[in-house]
Scaffold this active site. Structure first.
Site, short mmCIF file in Angstrom:
data_model
loop_
_atom_site.label_atom_id
_atom_site.label_comp_id
_atom_site.label_asym_id
_atom_site.label_seq_id
_atom_site.Cartn_x
_atom_site.Cartn_y
_atom_site.Cartn_z
N THR A 45 0.82 -1.21 0.00
CA THR A 45 0.00 0.00 0.00
C THR A 45 0.86 1.26 0.00
O THR A 45 0.58 2.21 -0.72
CB THR A 45 -0.92 0.01 1.24
OG1 THR A 45 -1.64 -1.21 1.29
CG2 THR A 45 -1.88 1.17 1.18
N THR A 46 1.92 1.25 0.81
CA THR A 46 2.82 2.40 0.87
C THR A 46 3.52 2.62 -0.47
O THR A 46 3.89 3.74 -0.79
CB THR A 46 3.86 2.19 1.99
OG1 THR A 46 3.17 1.91 3.21
CG2 THR A 46 4.73 3.42 2.19
N TYR A 106 -13.41 -4.77 -0.25
CA TYR A 106 -14.64 -4.40 -0.97
C TYR A 106 -15.68 -5.51 -0.98
O TYR A 106 -16.83 -5.28 -0.62
CB TYR A 106 -14.33 -3.95 -2.41
CG TYR A 106 -15.56 -3.41 -3.12
CD1 TYR A 106 -16.12 -2.19 -2.73
CD2 TYR A 106 -16.17 -4.12 -4.13
CE1 TYR A 106 -17.26 -1.70 -3.36
CE2 TYR A 106 -17.31 -3.65 -4.76
CZ TYR A 106 -17.85 -2.43 -4.36
OH TYR A 106 -18.98 -1.96 -4.97
N TYR A 132 -2.02 -10.09 5.51
CA TYR A 132 -2.07 -8.67 5.88
C TYR A 132 -3.49 -8.34 6.32
O TYR A 132 -4.42 -8.32 5.51
CB TYR A 132 -1.65 -7.82 4.70
CG TYR A 132 -1.60 -6.32 4.94
CD1 TYR A 132 -1.64 -5.77 6.22
CD2 TYR A 132 -1.50 -5.44 3.87
CE1 TYR A 132 -1.59 -4.41 6.43
CE2 TYR A 132 -1.44 -4.07 4.06
CZ TYR A 132 -1.49 -3.55 5.33
OH TYR A 132 -1.44 -2.19 5.53
N ARG A 137 -8.73 -0.46 5.94
CA ARG A 137 -8.70 -0.31 4.48
C ARG A 137 -9.59 -1.32 3.76
O ARG A 137 -10.09 -1.03 2.67
CB ARG A 137 -7.26 -0.45 3.96
CG ARG A 137 -6.37 0.76 4.22
CD ARG A 137 -5.03 0.60 3.52
NE ARG A 137 -4.16 1.73 3.74
CZ ARG A 137 -4.06 2.79 2.95
NH1 ARG A 137 -4.82 2.87 1.87
NH2 ARG A 137 -3.23 3.78 3.21
N LYS A 160 0.79 -9.66 9.20
CA LYS A 160 0.95 -8.24 9.49
C LYS A 160 -0.38 -7.78 10.06
O LYS A 160 -1.37 -7.65 9.36
CB LYS A 160 1.29 -7.45 8.22
CG LYS A 160 1.40 -5.94 8.44
CD LYS A 160 1.66 -5.20 7.13
CE LYS A 160 1.73 -3.69 7.36
NZ LYS A 160 1.92 -2.96 6.09
N ILE A 202 6.25 -4.15 10.36
CA ILE A 202 6.30 -3.85 8.92
C ILE A 202 5.93 -2.39 8.82
O ILE A 202 4.77 -2.01 9.00
CB ILE A 202 5.39 -4.77 8.11
CG1 ILE A 202 5.81 -6.23 8.33
CG2 ILE A 202 5.45 -4.41 6.63
CD1 ILE A 202 4.96 -7.25 7.58
#
Length: 287
Positions: A45-46, A106, A132, A137, A160, A202
């Protein structure tokens, strides 16, 4: 898994035309390696993975993998099980050291569906997988009982955990096998997560604060609790500032302010507001 305690979720540098700047990405990877990162997560994402093409992600992972001497973990997860498996197959010649697979977003699968998704992904590869969990999100939280079942699958090696729920984090540590690694995905919880048996972090912040975060982790490992707590307190303002608005807007801005050019952002992300810029700039005084 020899991923260590400080995995940096790398930003993706762009040039003035918002093309991926592969040369600058390699320079950043080498900088992070020098600044105490024990492994690198690429295309997370980063790293603005939602706006990278498959070809860009492949080349980015390949360039970084061949230019650093620490493990490289590839972000491959989507909300489509088949597409996630396709992403894994598309990079199988790059010899990455692990895969980060996000909880599907989603479509909000239930716990049984989450188990089936991760099981299918794990069965498609021999590479170690990091689940993750980031419900802020994705809109769905992977529960402790589901994680316990997934931890029984040979190559599901870690999670994570970025729910922000320390009670859930502690249960994941306590109720999974000793060789299943529980990483924090929240920079501000790095030290607390270590204190309750977590493997490490992380991190977004280690793009700019890897040295100081490494010192904090070292102090913890040496049982120098006062020093670790002092460093944690010093870093707290930075941790807060780097999430004052949507990641990775603040951390890319921080790198640019520090003189390491990583460029701008692809839509739908936009440049920081003057207020965000001020907050980020002031927080860098700790470095």
């Amino acid at each position: 898994m020899n991923w260590g305690r400080l995995i940096t979720a790398m930003v993706t540098p762009f040039d003035d035309d918002l093309n991926v700047d592969y040369d600058q990405a390699v320079k950043l990877a080498k900088k992070l390696e020098h600044e105490r990162s024990s492994a690198l997560l690429v295309n997370g994402t980063t790293g603005e993975s939602p706006t990278l093409t498959q070809e860009e992600a492949y080349r980015l992972i390949a360039e970084i993998k061949k230019n650093v001497n620490i493990p490289v973990i590839a972000g491959v997860g989507t909300n489509n099980t088949k597409k996630t498996i396709d992403n894994i197959n598309n990079i199988k010649d790059l010899n990455v050291d692990g895969l980060l697979v996000i909880t599907p977003y989603y479509n909000k699968p239930n716990q049984e569906s989450l188990y089936a998704h991760f099981k299918a992904v794990a069965e498609s590869t021999d590479l170690p997988i990091i689940i993750y969990n980031v419900p802020g999100r994705t809109g769905v939280n992977i529960g402790v009982n589901t994680v316990k079942k997934l931890a029984e699958i040979k190559n599901i090696a870690a999670i994570k955990e970025a729910s922000g729920d320390m009670a859930q984090f502690i249960r994941m540590v306590n109720e999974t096998p000793d060789d299943f690694l529980v990483y924090s995905g929240e920079d501000i919880l790095t030290l607390p997560s270590l204190a309750v048996g977590g493997q490490g972090i992380i991190s977004v912040a280690s793009n700019v604060a890897g040295v100081k975060m490494g010192e904090m982790i070292d102090a913890f490992e040496r049982c120098e609790t006062e020093k670790a707590a002092k460093l944690n307190l010093e870093l707290t303002r930075l941790f807060d500032a780097l999430f004052v608005t949507t990641n990775p807007i603040p951390v890319k801005h921080a790198l640019n302010l520090l003189g390491f050019n990583v460029g701008g952002y692809r839509l739908p992300l936009t440049n920081p507001t003057p207020e965000v810029s001020r907050v980020v700039k002031e927080s860098l005084a700790v470095l």
